[in-house]
Design an enzyme around this catalytic site. Structure first.
Site, mmCIF file in Angstrom:
data_model
loop_
_atom_site.group_PDB
_atom_site.id
_atom_site.type_symbol
_atom_site.label_atom_id
_atom_site.label_comp_id
_atom_site.label_asym_id
_atom_site.label_seq_id
_atom_site.Cartn_x
_atom_site.Cartn_y
_atom_site.Cartn_z
ATOM 1 N N GLY A 172 -10.775 3.920 42.416
ATOM 2 C CA GLY A 172 -9.327 3.730 42.279
ATOM 3 C C GLY A 172 -8.818 2.811 43.372
ATOM 4 O O GLY A 172 -9.548 1.975 43.916
ATOM 5 N N GLY A 173 -7.556 2.989 43.727
ATOM 6 C CA GLY A 173 -6.944 2.120 44.732
ATOM 7 C C GLY A 173 -7.631 2.203 46.078
ATOM 8 O O GLY A 173 -7.485 1.301 46.915
ATOM 9 N N GLY A 407 -18.078 -34.988 46.909
ATOM 10 C CA GLY A 407 -17.121 -34.033 47.467
ATOM 11 C C GLY A 407 -17.827 -32.973 48.284
ATOM 12 O O GLY A 407 -17.309 -32.506 49.311
ATOM 13 N N ALA A 408 -19.024 -32.602 47.841
ATOM 14 C CA ALA A 408 -19.762 -31.556 48.560
ATOM 15 C C ALA A 408 -20.122 -32.029 49.970
ATOM 16 O O ALA A 408 -20.163 -31.233 50.913
ATOM 17 C CB ALA A 408 -21.014 -31.174 47.780
HETATM 18 C C1 HXC Z 1 -8.723 16.635 45.264
HETATM 19 C C2 HXC Z 1 -10.960 16.454 44.826
HETATM 20 C C3 HXC Z 1 -10.791 15.096 44.457
HETATM 21 C C4 HXC Z 1 -9.488 14.551 44.521
HETATM 22 C C5 HXC Z 1 -12.864 15.602 44.254
HETATM 23 N N1 HXC Z 1 -12.252 16.716 44.673
HETATM 24 N N2 HXC Z 1 -11.980 14.604 44.092
HETATM 25 N N3 HXC Z 1 -9.933 17.187 45.240
HETATM 26 N N4 HXC Z 1 -8.478 15.346 44.933
HETATM 27 N N5 HXC Z 1 -9.266 13.276 44.200
HETATM 28 C C6 HXC Z 1 -12.863 17.993 44.990
HETATM 29 C C7 HXC Z 1 -13.378 18.733 43.771
HETATM 30 O O1 HXC Z 1 -12.358 19.490 43.186
HETATM 31 C C8 HXC Z 1 -14.461 19.616 44.412
HETATM 32 O O2 HXC Z 1 -13.816 20.670 45.072
HETATM 33 C C9 HXC Z 1 -15.014 18.719 45.484
HETATM 34 O O3 HXC Z 1 -14.014 17.760 45.751
HETATM 35 C C10 HXC Z 1 -16.273 18.001 45.070
HETATM 36 O O4 HXC Z 1 -16.032 17.361 43.827
HETATM 37 P P1 HXC Z 1 -17.070 17.463 42.614
HETATM 38 O O5 HXC Z 1 -16.365 16.956 41.430
HETATM 39 O O6 HXC Z 1 -17.651 18.821 42.561
HETATM 40 O O7 HXC Z 1 -18.203 16.449 43.097
HETATM 41 P P2 HXC Z 1 -19.050 15.458 42.239
HETATM 42 O O8 HXC Z 1 -19.610 16.119 41.034
HETATM 43 O O9 HXC Z 1 -20.013 14.826 43.187
HETATM 44 O O10 HXC Z 1 -18.039 14.337 41.728
HETATM 45 C C11 HXC Z 1 -17.379 13.498 42.642
HETATM 46 C C12 HXC Z 1 -16.276 12.671 41.950
HETATM 47 C C13 HXC Z 1 -15.335 13.650 41.172
HETATM 48 C C14 HXC Z 1 -16.931 11.695 40.972
HETATM 49 C C15 HXC Z 1 -15.566 11.903 43.015
HETATM 50 O O11 HXC Z 1 -14.962 14.701 42.034
HETATM 51 C C16 HXC Z 1 -14.117 12.969 40.680
HETATM 52 O O12 HXC Z 1 -14.166 12.306 39.652
HETATM 53 N N6 HXC Z 1 -13.026 13.169 41.391
HETATM 54 C C17 HXC Z 1 -11.751 12.619 40.979
HETATM 55 C C18 HXC Z 1 -11.717 11.155 41.216
HETATM 56 C C19 HXC Z 1 -10.344 10.585 40.985
HETATM 57 O O13 HXC Z 1 -9.934 10.407 39.825
HETATM 58 N N7 HXC Z 1 -9.601 10.367 42.074
HETATM 59 C C20 HXC Z 1 -8.251 9.897 42.017
HETATM 60 C C21 HXC Z 1 -8.373 8.401 41.849
HETATM 61 S S1 HXC Z 1 -6.816 7.632 41.848
HETATM 62 P P3 HXC Z 1 -14.571 22.055 45.394
HETATM 63 O O14 HXC Z 1 -13.490 22.906 45.980
HETATM 64 O O15 HXC Z 1 -15.113 22.534 44.101
HETATM 65 O O16 HXC Z 1 -15.641 21.730 46.377
HETATM 66 C C22 HXC Z 1 -6.655 7.169 43.389
HETATM 67 C C23 HXC Z 1 -5.390 6.416 43.648
HETATM 68 C C24 HXC Z 1 -5.434 5.753 44.979
HETATM 69 O O17 HXC Z 1 -7.435 7.379 44.211
HETATM 70 C C25 HXC Z 1 -4.387 4.706 44.995
HETATM 71 C C26 HXC Z 1 -4.376 3.961 46.284
HETATM 72 C C27 HXC Z 1 -3.495 2.757 46.187
#
Ligand code: HXC
Length: 518
Positions: A172-173, A407-408
Site C-alpha cells: 500500500g502507501g 547525443g550519448a
Molecule cells: C492491524 C494487522 C495489520 C494491519 C496485519 N495485522 N496487518 N493489524 N493492521 N494493517 C495483524 C494481524 O491481525 C495479526 O494479528 C498479525 O498482524 C499478523 O498478521 P497475519 O495476517 O497473521 O500474518 P501473515 O499471514 O504473515 O500475513 C501478513 C499480511 C496480512 C500479508 C501483511 O496480515 C495482511 O494482508 N495484512 C493487511 C495488509 C493491508 O491491507 N494493510 C493496509 C494497507 S493500506 P495477530 O494478533 O493475530 O497476531 C495502507 C495504507 C497506507 O497501508 C497509506 C499510506 C499513504
C-alpha cells in the site's frame, strides 16, 4: 527489598517484556517463516553494544475494535541509534510480532523522532521495514502517521543518506517511504512491495499473480528498478547495508570517510592495453576494467540486475570513495535506453548530493532507437542523465574507452557538461555517429546512382570517415579531451586527477530548486 531495588527490578522486568515484542509464540512464527525479529536485525546491523534505544515503553492510544485491551511496550517498532564501523547511525526496525508491524500513530511518532534526530545531527537513517501497512484499527490516524514520515523523508533527502531495508511485507502507501529514500534493499523470497496486493489486482484487472511475481525482490531488482539491492538472506542484506554506509559521508556537509589504501596507486595493468577487440562490433566486459582500476578490485554495485547496459556503484581509489558510472558493451552493446538513463541519473544525483566524486567510463554507441523507446519518453528520460551530469559539481573524471557517439557522447559527462578531466584511450572513437551510419546518410545518393560500384564507394567513404573520426585525436586537438592515455595507466591517471580535484569548489546559479525533467 528497598524501594529503589523494587524500582530497578520493575525496570528490568519491563525492559525484558518490551524486548519480547508480541511474545514468544509470535517470535517463533517469525522464525518459522525464515525471518529474524526486529531486534535480531538491529543486532546484526549495529556495532556490538552500540545500540541506544528510545521509546521502549511507548504504547498506542487506540480504543477502537478492542485495541484498548491490547498493549505492547514499544508498539511494533524498535527505534534508536548506534554505530556502524564506529559512525553514528539512526535506526528503526518494525516488529512484525506486534500487530504485524502495522503503523499506528504512536509508531509513526517513534519513527519521526529518530528521523528528526538523524537530520538534526547529520547522521544516516536506516529503516528496516516489515509491516502489514497502516494499522487498520486506527483509520485516518495511521494515514496521518505515514504523511509525517514521508514529509521527513523528503526534507532529509540530499541532507543525510537514507537507506531502506525491506525484510517482509511493505504494501500500500507504505511503499512510498522506501521509494523516497536513497537506497532500497529487499530480501529474496520474504520481502515484497506493491501498491495493491494480488487479491485487488485480480478483482480490478482479472490478472492472476502471486506476491513474489507481483512485488518480490527479484522483480523489483531486475524489472522495476524499485530495489537497488536484492539479498539472498537477511544476514547478507544487512552486511550489504553496512558496506554501503562505509562508502557514504554521514551528511551532505561532509566527505565520505577515507580509508587506508594498500593497493599501489601506481599499479599498471597491461591486460587493459589488449582489452578492446579489433572488431568494433565485438563486446568486452566493462567489469574487467572497473575491477582493474579500483582499489583491490572491490566494487559495490548498485542496481546490478536492472538496466545492465549501464553499470553504477561505489568503489575506492587511493582510499577515497568514488561513484563509478560505466557503459557495459556486453549488454545491448552498452546503448543508453530509458531504464539505463533513469538508473544512472539517480546514482549521479546521489553522488553529487553527497560529495562523492564521479568516475565515468564511456563506451556508448548511442541511444536505443525505436517506437518502444520513443513512446516511453526516451527523450525525457535521457534528459534526466544529461541533467544529472550537467548539474553535478563534484569532481568528475571521464575516460572514453571506445565509442562515444552523438547525443550519448554529450550525456556521458563530456567536457561541455563541465566534466573536469576527460581522458581517452587511443581506441576512442568520438563522433556524431558510427562510420556505417554516417556513410549511409552522406553518400546514399552516390551509392544509388552507381549500383555496380556501391560496395566500393561505401568502403572507400567508410575508410575516409574512420580515418578522420575513429580515433581520439580530433577531440584532443580541440581540447575536448585533456589527454590520450595508455589503457594500462588508467588507475594511476584517474587517481592523480582525483587528487588534483579534491579541493574543487563549483556552484550553480541561485534558484529555489531545479526543474529536472521528470
Ligand atoms: C492491524 C494487522 C495489520 C494491519 C496485519 N495485522 N496487518 N493489524 N493492521 N494493517 C495483524 C494481524 O491481525 C495479526 O494479528 C498479525 O498482524 C499478523 O498478521 P497475519 O495476517 O497473521 O500474518 P501473515 O499471514 O504473515 O500475513 C501478513 C499480511 C496480512 C500479508 C501483511 O496480515 C495482511 O494482508 N495484512 C493487511 C495488509 C493491508 O491491507 N494493510 C493496509 C494497507 S493500506 P495477530 O494478533 O493475530 O497476531 C495502507 C495504507 C497506507 O497501508 C497509506 C499510506 C499513504
Amino acid at each position: 527489598m528497598s524501594i529503589q531495588e523494587e524500582n530497578i527490578a520493575r525496570l528490568v522486568e519491563r525492559r525484558a517484556a518490551a524486548r519480547e515484542g508480541g511474545g514468544a509464540k509470535r517470535i517463533d512464527a517469525q522464525h518459522a517463516k525464515g525471518k529474524l525479529t526486529a531486534r535480531e536485525r538491529l543486532a546484526l546491523l549495529l556495532d556490538e553494544g552500540s545500540f541506544e534505544e528510545y521509546d521502549m515503553f511507548v504504547q498506542h492510544r487506540c480504543t477502537n475494535f478492542g485495541m484498548e485491551k491490547q498493549h505492547f511496550d514499544g508498539d511494533g517498532v524498535v527505534t534508536g541509534c548506534g554505530t556502524v564501523d564506529g559512525r553514528l547511525v539512526y535506526v528503526f526496525a518494525q516488529d512484525f510480532t506486534v500487530s504485524g508491524g502495522s503503523l499506528s500513530k504512536t509508531m509513526s511518532e517513534k519513527i519521526c523522532k529518530v528521523m528528526d534526530l538523524a537530520l538534526r545531527n547529520g547522521a544516516p537513517l536506516v529503516g528496516l521495514n516489515d509491516s502489514g501497512g497502516a494499522r487498520i484499527q486506527e483509520g485516518i490516524d495511521a494515514l496521518a502517521g505515514y504523511g509525517e514520515i514521508f514529509e521527513r523523508n523528503i526534507l532529509s533527502s540530499g541532507v543525510i543518506p537514507q537507506v531502506s531495508g525491506i525484510f517482509g511485507p511493505c504494501a500500500g502507501g507504505a511503499v512510498y517511504s522506501p521509494a523516497l529514500t536513497d537506497f532500497t534493499l529487499m530480501v529474496k523470497n520474504t520481502a515484497y512491495m506493491f501498491l495493491t496486493g494480488p487479491a485487488v489486482v485480480k478483482s480490478v484487472t482479472g490478472e492472476t499473480v502471486d506476491q513474489e511475481q507481483l512485488g518480490g525482490a527479484s522483480v523489483h531488482a531486475s524489472k522495476s528498478g524499485v530495489a537497488h539491492f536484492a539479498a539472498p538472506t537477511e544476514q547478507e542484506g544487512i552486511a550489504t547495508i553496512r558496506e554501503l554506509l562505509s562508502y557514504l559521508p554521514s551528511n551532505n556537509m561532509e566527505e565520505a570517510p577515507r580509508t587506508e589504501c594498500n593497493d599501489p596507486v601506481g599499479r599498471v595493468d597491461d591486460a587493459l592495453n589488449a582489452i578492446i577487440p579489433d572488431n568494433p562490433n565485438k563486446a568486452y566486459d566493462m567489469y574487467t576494467v572497473i575491477g582493474s582500476i579500483v582499489d583491490n578490485g572491490r566494487f559495490l554495485e548498485v542496481h546490478r540486475d536492472f538496466a545492465r547496459n549501464i553499470i553504477v556503484g561505489f568503489a575506492r581509489m587511493n582510499g577515497r570513495s568514488v561513484g563509478v558510472v560505466a557503459n557495459q558493451p556486453n549488454v545491448l552493446a552498452g546503448v543508453l535506453d530509458i531504464n539505463a538513463s533513469r538508473k544512472a541519473a539517480r546514482f549521479v544525483r546521489f553522488c553529487d548530493a553527497f560529495n562523492i566524486p564521479l568516475v565515468t567510463l564511456v563506451d556508448v554507441p548511442g541511444f536505443l532507437p525505436g517506437t518502444q523507446q520513443e513512446y516511453g519518453a526516451i527523450i525525457t528520460n535521457g534528459a534526466k542523465l544529461l541533467y544529472a551530469f550537467g548539474e553535478a559539481t563534484v569532481p568528475r573524471v571521464t575516460v572514453t574507452l571506445r565509442k562515444s557517439y552523438g547525443g550519448a557522447h554529450i550525456v556521458m559527462s563530456c567536457k561541455q557538461l563541465r566534466g573536469d578531466i576527460n581522458y581517452a584511450w587511443p581506441s576512442a572513437n568520438i563522433a556524431v555517429m558510427g562510420a556505417d551510419g554516417a556513410v549511409n546518410v552522406l553518400y546514399a545518393k552516390d551509392i544509388k546512382a552507381d549500383p555496380e560500384h556501391a560496395d566500393e564507394i561505401f568502403e572507400a567513404k567508410k575508410k575516409e570517415y574512420e580515418d578522420l573520426f575513429s580515433n581520439p585525436y580530433q577531440a584532443a586537438q580541440k581540447g575536448y579531451i585533456d589527454d590520450i592515455i595508455e589503457p594500462r595507466n588508467t588507475r594511476f591517471r584517474i587517481i592523480r586527477a582525483l587528487e588534483q580535484l579534491s579541493g574543487k569548489r563549483q556552484s550553480l546559479p541561485p534558484k529555489k530548486h531545479d526543474n529536472l525533467p521528470l
